[in-house]
Design a protein around this motif. Structure first.
Motif, PDB file in Angstrom:
ATOM      1  N   CYS A 232     -52.302  52.872  26.386  1.00  0.00           N
ATOM      2  CA  CYS A 232     -51.200  51.942  26.680  1.00  0.00           C
ATOM      3  C   CYS A 232     -51.212  51.508  28.133  1.00  0.00           C
ATOM      4  N   ARG A 233     -51.701  52.371  29.021  1.00  0.00           N
ATOM      5  CA  ARG A 233     -51.687  52.061  30.447  1.00  0.00           C
ATOM      6  C   ARG A 233     -52.791  51.085  30.843  1.00  0.00           C
ATOM      7  N   PHE A 234     -53.945  51.186  30.199  1.00  0.00           N
ATOM      8  CA  PHE A 234     -55.106  50.485  30.735  1.00  0.00           C
ATOM      9  C   PHE A 234     -55.724  49.458  29.801  1.00  0.00           C
ATOM     10  N   ASP A 235     -55.257  49.334  28.562  1.00  0.00           N
ATOM     11  CA  ASP A 235     -55.784  48.266  27.715  1.00  0.00           C
ATOM     12  C   ASP A 235     -55.072  46.969  28.094  1.00  0.00           C
ATOM     13  N   PRO A 236     -55.821  45.921  28.507  1.00  0.00           N
ATOM     14  CA  PRO A 236     -55.167  44.671  28.919  1.00  0.00           C
ATOM     15  C   PRO A 236     -54.386  43.988  27.801  1.00  0.00           C
ATOM     16  N   ASN A 237     -54.592  44.392  26.537  1.00  0.00           N
ATOM     17  CA  ASN A 237     -53.826  43.815  25.438  1.00  0.00           C
ATOM     18  C   ASN A 237     -52.394  44.340  25.396  1.00  0.00           C
ATOM     19  N   VAL A 238     -52.109  45.400  26.142  1.00  0.00           N
ATOM     20  CA  VAL A 238     -50.766  45.984  26.169  1.00  0.00           C
ATOM     21  C   VAL A 238     -49.999  45.384  27.338  1.00  0.00           C
ATOM     22  N   ASN A 239     -48.885  44.745  27.034  1.00  0.00           N
ATOM     23  CA  ASN A 239     -48.083  44.093  28.061  1.00  0.00           C
ATOM     24  C   ASN A 239     -46.847  44.892  28.455  1.00  0.00           C
ATOM     25  N   VAL A 240     -46.334  45.726  27.535  1.00  0.00           N
ATOM     26  CA  VAL A 240     -45.063  46.396  27.807  1.00  0.00           C
ATOM     27  C   VAL A 240     -45.191  47.505  28.835  1.00  0.00           C
ATOM     28  N   CYS A 241     -46.403  47.905  29.196  1.00  0.00           N
ATOM     29  CA  CYS A 241     -46.591  49.009  30.137  1.00  0.00           C
ATOM     30  C   CYS A 241     -47.134  48.555  31.485  1.00  0.00           C
ATOM     31  N   ARG A 242     -47.077  47.270  31.760  1.00  0.00           N
ATOM     32  CA  ARG A 242     -47.514  46.800  33.068  1.00  0.00           C
ATOM     33  C   ARG A 242     -46.519  47.220  34.135  1.00  0.00           C
ATOM     34  N   SER A 243     -46.885  46.985  35.397  1.00  0.00           N
ATOM     35  CA  SER A 243     -46.151  47.600  36.502  1.00  0.00           C
ATOM     36  C   SER A 243     -44.691  47.181  36.582  1.00  0.00           C
ATOM     37  N   SER A 244     -44.344  45.998  36.080  1.00  0.00           N
ATOM     38  CA  SER A 244     -42.939  45.572  36.109  1.00  0.00           C
ATOM     39  C   SER A 244     -42.299  45.875  34.761  1.00  0.00           C
ATOM     40  N   PRO A 245     -41.272  46.713  34.718  1.00  0.00           N
ATOM     41  CA  PRO A 245     -40.649  47.057  33.437  1.00  0.00           C
ATOM     42  C   PRO A 245     -39.801  45.914  32.913  1.00  0.00           C
ATOM     43  N   GLY A 246     -39.408  46.014  31.659  1.00  0.00           N
ATOM     44  CA  GLY A 246     -38.505  45.025  31.082  1.00  0.00           C
ATOM     45  C   GLY A 246     -39.253  43.943  30.334  1.00  0.00           C
ATOM     46  N   ILE A 247     -38.651  42.776  30.258  1.00  0.00           N
ATOM     47  CA  ILE A 247     -39.186  41.671  29.475  1.00  0.00           C
ATOM     48  C   ILE A 247     -40.475  41.142  30.105  1.00  0.00           C
ATOM     49  N   ARG A 248     -41.484  40.918  29.266  1.00  0.00           N
ATOM     50  CA  ARG A 248     -42.752  40.368  29.721  1.00  0.00           C
ATOM     51  C   ARG A 248     -42.949  38.987  29.096  1.00  0.00           C
ATOM     52  N   PHE A 249     -43.673  38.128  29.790  1.00  0.00           N
ATOM     53  CA  PHE A 249     -44.050  36.823  29.266  1.00  0.00           C
ATOM     54  C   PHE A 249     -45.570  36.723  29.288  1.00  0.00           C
ATOM     55  N   THR A 250     -46.173  36.338  28.182  1.00  0.00           N
ATOM     56  CA  THR A 250     -47.622  36.234  28.113  1.00  0.00           C
ATOM     57  C   THR A 250     -48.015  34.829  27.662  1.00  0.00           C
ATOM     58  N   PHE A 251     -49.253  34.490  27.945  1.00  0.00           N
ATOM     59  CA  PHE A 251     -49.755  33.135  27.717  1.00  0.00           C
ATOM     60  C   PHE A 251     -51.178  33.243  27.198  1.00  0.00           C
ATOM     61  N   ALA A 252     -51.512  32.485  26.159  1.00  0.00           N
ATOM     62  CA  ALA A 252     -52.886  32.415  25.655  1.00  0.00           C
ATOM     63  C   ALA A 252     -53.202  30.962  25.346  1.00  0.00           C
ATOM     64  N   ALA A 253     -54.364  30.500  25.791  1.00  0.00           N
ATOM     65  CA  ALA A 253     -54.743  29.099  25.578  1.00  0.00           C
ATOM     66  C   ALA A 253     -56.204  29.021  25.160  1.00  0.00           C
ATOM     67  N   HIS A 254     -56.508  28.071  24.277  1.00  0.00           N
ATOM     68  CA  HIS A 254     -57.869  27.825  23.808  1.00  0.00           C
ATOM     69  C   HIS A 254     -58.208  26.356  24.061  1.00  0.00           C
ATOM     70  N   VAL A 255     -59.325  26.122  24.714  1.00  0.00           N
ATOM     71  CA  VAL A 255     -59.846  24.770  24.928  1.00  0.00           C
ATOM     72  C   VAL A 255     -61.102  24.629  24.085  1.00  0.00           C
ATOM     73  N   ARG A 256     -61.159  23.599  23.246  1.00  0.00           N
ATOM     74  CA  ARG A 256     -62.179  23.515  22.201  1.00  0.00           C
ATOM     75  C   ARG A 256     -62.953  22.205  22.288  1.00  0.00           C
ATOM     76  N   SER A 257     -64.266  22.299  22.094  1.00  0.00           N
ATOM     77  CA  SER A 257     -65.118  21.134  21.911  1.00  0.00           C
ATOM     78  C   SER A 257     -65.945  21.387  20.663  1.00  0.00           C
TER      79      SER A 257
END
Length: 527
Positions: free
Chosen positions: A169-194
């Motif tokens: 939970c601490r070190f997998d980048p897919n986990v957002n709830v355990c990052r250094s700032s507690p509380g609500i997290r906001f994440t973003f994912a984008a795909h650019v396609r050709s």
């Protein structure tokens, strides 16, 4: 001397006597590695412009992953980001970039039921290793790698560490709830396609018309293919709770999924969500976790036509070995899987509903249905089996359905299989779909290959049935895909190459079968 000058001189003398002596300051920083501000300009060592050309302030090599390297004002890994501006310094192992925060606040799932609430001791990093390499080593059992299990207050993999105390939970980048700032997290994912697509058959349509074309055609396309915005984290003031709100900004912004999970005691949870009570995770798994870029729609599209909302109860039957979930969902009309409103394309206003349940058996390790399907570093052996059933009452159909899935990963390899089947009670027809995915980590942290194959098949409908537009879409389909993913920035920035072959049987006599080939290059990034 006038009285004014006398007063001024006396005042200056008093100020000089009252002012403490100041040590002599150098004209410039004289030593760029002693952590002393010699020229007293409030900037020390390599952070001072005087040290710009000093050899000790040049890129040193290696990751910025410790308190020392994240506070030396040097871009150690040469990625253009210095110290706390570098994403490598956001890990739980680095304290200097966390400001005054001293650990998780109440409600984040750290201190909870059973197990050791302290952080697991970290093994030493070998040369060339990153923090992801620590997952599954030392005392860590690699079984907690997603936001859901990292916020439920349970030691899901039985290694003595709960939620954000677990190395996964601490070190997998897919986990957002355990990052250094507690509380609500906001994440973003984008795909650019050709992409380039070749299609044959009069079911082919171009990008601007829905009229059938009577010849083969090919087309090139480049676009920002999808953007996913998510807010997630603990519900304030409720221990071991979790919420997720997901939005897709494509042709039109739409809220695609909302989920709120509340503990009800003993490790069991009440979950309220905007889904239809699905057995397959294909509909709600994040776009950043699909190793073939798009989910296999044929796998579940005939089985999980969404309702308006669902309520679910889930938890362990045998702690760490067997979990359950039961759900009920309802709505009306035809839904497109988004929050808000319903859609009717005929005069039928029948109420729709579904009920069902599912079991999860963690036969070896833990490979959770919410985990990413991408492999970045080798993983321990894990095998999870899912089996579930449901009954649905739709606008035009009634059916019982069953879903079985198996998720296996070990080292550099993973294999995922899923099948869905149902019996149409109104039309005396059977429908079956399946999908098999395989992934191979060829070069850790550099190259990951993936492929899948699947089909949807339906027996003939009763001759007396008048098929609606929705039911005419239930046709046989075969799809095969191959993807190569290159990690260009850890495992959050990828360049992907995808080939897709697709066959779709003609839905009505006036149409031809569809054959299409698509070649796609897609860049994806998330944070």
């Amino acid at each position: 001397m006038s009285t004014g000058w006398t007063t001024t001189a006396a005042f200056l003398c008093m100020c000089a006597l009252a002012t403490p002596s100041v040590a002599w300051a150098a004209d410039k920083e004289t030593n760029c590695s002693d952590r002393i501000d010699e020229d007293q300009d409030t900037v020390t060592d390599c952070a001072d412009a005087d040290c710009y050309d000093d050899p000790v302030c040049k890129t040193a090599g290696g990751l910025e992953n410790s308190d020392v390297l994240c506070s030396d004002a040097i871009d150690n890994d040469g990625d253009g980001a210095v110290d706390c501006e570098d994403a490598d310094c956001e890990s739980a192992a680095v304290k200097v970039c966390q400001g005054s925060w001293e650990g998780p606040l109440g409600g984040t799932g750290i201190a909870s039921t059973g197990g050791n609430t302290g952080e697991q001791p970290l093994p030493e990093l070998a040369p060339g290793q990153s923090l992801e390499d620590l997952i599954g080593t030392g005392g860590d059992v690699d079984g907690e790698r997603n936001d859901f299990v990292c916020s439920d207050g349970l030691d899901n993999d039985g290694d003595g560490a709960i939620d954000c105390a677990d190395i996964g939970c601490r070190f997998d980048p897919n986990v957002n709830v355990c990052r250094s700032s507690p509380g609500i997290r906001f994440t973003f994912a984008a795909h650019v396609r050709s992409s380039y697509e070749y299609c044959k058959g009069n079911q082919c349509t171009d990008a601007t018309s829905v009229d059938p074309r009577n010849e083969t055609y090919d087309t090139f396309d480049t676009r920002v293919n999808r953007i996913q915005l998510r807010a997630l984290g603990p519900v304030p003031f409720i221990q071991d709770s979790f919420f997720l709100i997901s939005m897709r900004a494509e042709r039109s912004p739409r809220l695609t999924f909302a989920m709120f999970s509340m503990p009800i005691g003993g490790g069991h949870y009440l979950n309220i969500n905007s889904g239809g009570g699905g057995l397959s995770n294909g509909l709600v798994l994040s776009v950043s976790k699909n190793i073939l870029l798009d989910p296999p729609f044929y796998l579940y599209s005939a089985f999980e036509a969404g309702n308006g909302a669902a309520v679910e109860v889930n938890g362990p039957l045998v702690y760490g070995l067997l979990d359950y979930r039961v759900f009920a969902a309802g709505g009306s009309g035809r839904f497109s899987g988004v929050v808000g409103g319903n859609f009717f394309n005929n005069e039928d206003r029948n109420y729709t509903y579904g009920v069902g349940g599912q079991l999860a058996l963690y036969a070896m390790g833990r490979f959770d249905r919410w985990d990413t399907r991408f492999l970045y570093t080798p993983v321990p052996r894990a095998l999870t089996l899912y089996a579930g059933g449901r009954y649905d009452q739709r606008d035009d159909e009634r059916y019982p359905a069953m879903n079985i899935a198996a998720l296996f990963r070990w080292g550099h390899f993973e294999l995922i299989g899923e099948t869905y089947g149902k019996r149409e009670l109104n039309f005396d027809t059977w429908q079956l779909s399946y999908n098999i995915q395989a992934g191979l980590l060829v070069i850790p942290k550099w190259l990951f290959l993936a492929a899948d194959f699947g089909q949807f098949y339906a027996t003939e409908f009763d001759d007396d049935v008048e098929l609606t537009s929705e039911l005419r879409r239930i046709v046989d389909e075969t799809q095969a895909r191959f993807a190569a993913h290159m990690y260009v920035w850890r495992n959050v920035g990828l360049v992907s190459f995808l080939y897709t072959y697709r066959f779709v049987e003609a839905a009505i006599d006036t149409r031809d079968n569809l054959y299409s080939h698509e070649f796609r290059v897609e860049t994806q990034f998330r944070f």
